[in-house]
Design a protein around this motif. Structure first.
Motif, short mmCIF file in Angstrom:
data_model
loop_
_atom_site.label_atom_id
_atom_site.label_comp_id
_atom_site.label_asym_id
_atom_site.label_seq_id
_atom_site.Cartn_x
_atom_site.Cartn_y
_atom_site.Cartn_z
N ARG A 230 0.83 -1.21 0.00
CA ARG A 230 0.00 0.00 0.00
C ARG A 230 0.86 1.26 0.00
NH1 ARG A 230 -4.64 -2.24 4.28
NH2 ARG A 230 -5.64 -3.62 2.73
N TRP A 231 2.06 1.17 0.55
CA TRP A 231 3.09 2.21 0.48
C TRP A 231 4.43 1.49 0.31
CZ3 TRP A 231 -0.49 2.35 4.59
CH2 TRP A 231 -1.35 3.45 4.62
N THR A 232 5.40 2.15 -0.26
CA THR A 232 6.72 1.52 -0.37
C THR A 232 7.33 1.28 1.00
OG1 THR A 232 7.74 3.70 -0.62
CG2 THR A 232 7.18 2.51 -2.65
N ASP A 233 6.95 2.10 1.99
CA ASP A 233 7.44 1.93 3.35
C ASP A 233 6.35 1.41 4.29
OD1 ASP A 233 5.89 4.20 3.37
OD2 ASP A 233 7.32 5.44 4.50
N GLU A 234 5.48 0.55 3.77
CA GLU A 234 4.38 0.02 4.59
C GLU A 234 4.89 -0.71 5.82
OE1 GLU A 234 0.24 -2.61 4.16
OE2 GLU A 234 1.54 -2.31 2.41
N PHE A 235 6.07 -1.30 5.73
CA PHE A 235 6.61 -2.08 6.84
C PHE A 235 6.83 -1.19 8.08
CE2 PHE A 235 8.21 -3.99 2.86
CZ PHE A 235 7.54 -5.20 2.93
N VAL A 236 7.53 -0.07 7.90
CA VAL A 236 7.79 0.80 9.05
C VAL A 236 6.53 1.53 9.49
CG1 VAL A 236 8.51 2.87 7.77
CG2 VAL A 236 9.45 2.40 10.04
N ARG A 237 5.62 1.78 8.57
CA ARG A 237 4.35 2.38 8.97
C ARG A 237 3.59 1.44 9.90
NH1 ARG A 237 2.13 6.70 5.07
NH2 ARG A 237 3.86 7.10 3.65
N HIS A 238 3.63 0.14 9.58
CA HIS A 238 2.95 -0.80 10.47
C HIS A 238 3.63 -0.87 11.83
CE1 HIS A 238 0.27 -4.01 11.66
NE2 HIS A 238 1.33 -4.56 12.23
N LYS A 239 4.95 -0.85 11.85
CA LYS A 239 5.66 -0.86 13.12
C LYS A 239 5.33 0.40 13.94
CE LYS A 239 8.16 -4.66 13.12
NZ LYS A 239 8.04 -5.70 14.19
N THR A 240 5.09 1.51 13.26
CA THR A 240 4.67 2.73 13.94
C THR A 240 3.27 2.55 14.51
OG1 THR A 240 6.03 4.04 12.42
CG2 THR A 240 4.36 5.21 13.69
N LEU A 241 2.38 1.94 13.72
CA LEU A 241 1.03 1.63 14.20
C LEU A 241 1.09 0.77 15.46
CD1 LEU A 241 -1.90 0.44 11.92
CD2 LEU A 241 -1.44 -0.66 14.10
N ASP A 242 1.92 -0.28 15.42
CA ASP A 242 2.08 -1.15 16.59
C ASP A 242 2.56 -0.36 17.80
OD1 ASP A 242 1.26 -3.51 15.41
OD2 ASP A 242 3.28 -4.23 14.99
N ALA A 243 3.48 0.57 17.58
CA ALA A 243 4.00 1.36 18.69
C ALA A 243 2.90 2.22 19.30
CB ALA A 243 5.16 2.24 18.22
N VAL A 244 2.04 2.80 18.47
CA VAL A 244 0.93 3.60 18.99
C VAL A 244 0.05 2.73 19.89
CG1 VAL A 244 -1.14 4.92 18.39
CG2 VAL A 244 0.94 5.18 17.03
N GLY A 245 -0.24 1.52 19.44
CA GLY A 245 -1.07 0.62 20.25
C GLY A 245 -0.38 0.17 21.52
N ASP A 246 0.88 -0.23 21.42
CA ASP A 246 1.61 -0.72 22.58
C ASP A 246 1.82 0.37 23.62
OD1 ASP A 246 1.79 -3.25 21.49
OD2 ASP A 246 3.80 -2.96 20.68
N LEU A 247 2.13 1.57 23.18
CA LEU A 247 2.40 2.65 24.14
C LEU A 247 1.13 3.15 24.81
CD1 LEU A 247 5.21 2.43 22.96
CD2 LEU A 247 5.29 4.91 22.79
N SER A 248 -0.02 2.87 24.22
CA SER A 248 -1.28 3.26 24.88
C SER A 248 -1.49 2.48 26.17
CB SER A 248 -2.47 3.04 23.94
OG SER A 248 -2.73 1.67 23.75
N LEU A 249 -0.70 1.42 26.37
CA LEU A 249 -0.79 0.65 27.61
C LEU A 249 -0.18 1.39 28.80
CD1 LEU A 249 -0.05 -2.91 26.19
CD2 LEU A 249 -2.25 -1.92 26.78
N ILE A 250 0.34 2.58 28.56
CA ILE A 250 0.67 3.47 29.68
C ILE A 250 -0.57 3.67 30.54
CG2 ILE A 250 1.22 5.87 30.26
CD1 ILE A 250 3.10 5.88 27.82
N GLY A 251 -1.74 3.64 29.90
CA GLY A 251 -3.00 3.80 30.62
C GLY A 251 -3.62 5.16 30.44
N MET A 252 -2.93 6.04 29.75
CA MET A 252 -3.44 7.37 29.40
C MET A 252 -2.57 7.89 28.27
SD MET A 252 -1.98 9.70 32.59
CE MET A 252 -2.58 8.52 33.82
#
Length: 309
Positions: A230-252
């Protein structure tokens, strides 16, 4: 200077989605319900004895193939894509009912979840929104991987991946989180894997629901998906998406600059734990985002949200 303060949010109405788990291959249905102020994001297993699991770093029980939370042996796996959409959309309080141990994978990204949130809408609550503001650098080094939180006036993700496979190589992506940018640039980035690894996982009883419909597959020196990337850099975009989700476990939500080199679910979780363990590295503040600015961001996100058709 901003003088008004944002309020906590929840959903305007309940929404439902069904699919299969990428690892179990089994069907799963989720229902997202509005929740009261200060409830946070909680998952409720409805199959068998009900158990409520708060989506926080202290409830993470596994990070090998995805992010899994649990209490007393009852778990919910692959929560990161929904968590990313909730964080980007600005949802503070929601109850996620799920009838099994794994979230539906949809097409391997967050687009469907962001679209569900657009359908449900946001409702503001009376309580003020709280955020964690990073005031001191916290750095984590594991081998050649480096992750750190730095002070910053905003919420920024700065992610670099570095694979020996030439189809991926070294890629970097920077995201200043807001609903519109997430919907436009990150939400549709799919999870990915190497066919040799997937075949090994199949033999071990994992990735049973993985297919070209929900993952980018790499094998024989090429992208195996007929439609390509979907993008030439879709791989790092997905890793960024994962980071947004994982870091939300801060709880706020957090205010700061998260920088990652060769990160992943486990290291994201370890970085969150390192941050919250250092009381001198952060302060809890009220959201300085004005009500008008917050509403404008959500309306813009709704206009840009991907279609489920």
């Amino acid at each position: 200077m901003r003088t008004s303060y944002g309020k906590q949010t929840t959903l305007g109405e309940s929404v439902r989605f069904s699919g299969i788990g990428v690892h179990s291959g089994k069907p799963a249905t989720i229902v997202l319900h509005p929740a009261e102020a200060d409830r946070g994001i909680v998952f409720v297993r409805t199959d068998g004895e009900e158990v409520e699991i708060a989506a926080r770093h202290d409830h993470v029980v596994a990070t090998e193939l995805c992010t899994m939370i649990g209490i007393g042996g009852r778990t919910v796996a692959t929560i990161e894509h929904l968590m990313a959409a909730l964080a980007a959309f600005g949802v503070d309080n929601v109850v996620v009912e799920i009838d099994g141990p794994e979230m539906p994978i949809a097409d391997g990204c967050s687009a469907i979840f962001f679209d569900l949130l657009t359908e449900a809408g946001l409702r503001r609550l009376a309580a003020p929104r709280k955020l964690l503001r990073v005031v001191k650098t916290v750095r984590l080094e594991v081998g050649d991987a480096v992750l750190e939180f730095l002070p910053h006036d905003g919420t920024r993700y700065d992610v670099t991946i570095d694979f020996s496979n030439p189809l991926i190589g070294r890629q970097s992506y920077m995201l200043d989180l807001n609903p519109a940018a997430f919907a436009r640039d990150i939400a549709r980035a799919r999870t990915f894997g190497f066919m040799a690894d997937v075949e090994k996982l199949w033999k071990m009883g994992f990735a049973l629901g993985s297919s070209l419909e929900n993952s980018v597959a790499i094998g024989d020196g090429r992208i195996l998906n007929p439609e390509g990337l979907r993008w030439t850099d879709e791989f790092v975009r997905h890793k960024t998406l994962d980071a947004v989700g994982d870091l939300s476990l801060i709880g706020m939500p957090f205010i700061g600059h998260f920088r990652s080199y060769k990160g992943g679910h486990k290291l994201n979780w370890m970085a969150v734990k390192a941050l919250v363990a250092d009381a001198s590295a952060f302060e809890i503040v009220h959201d300085p985002l004005s009500v008008r600015e917050q509403a404008g961001g959500i309306l813009q996100a709704a206009a840009l949200a991907p279609s489920r058709d």
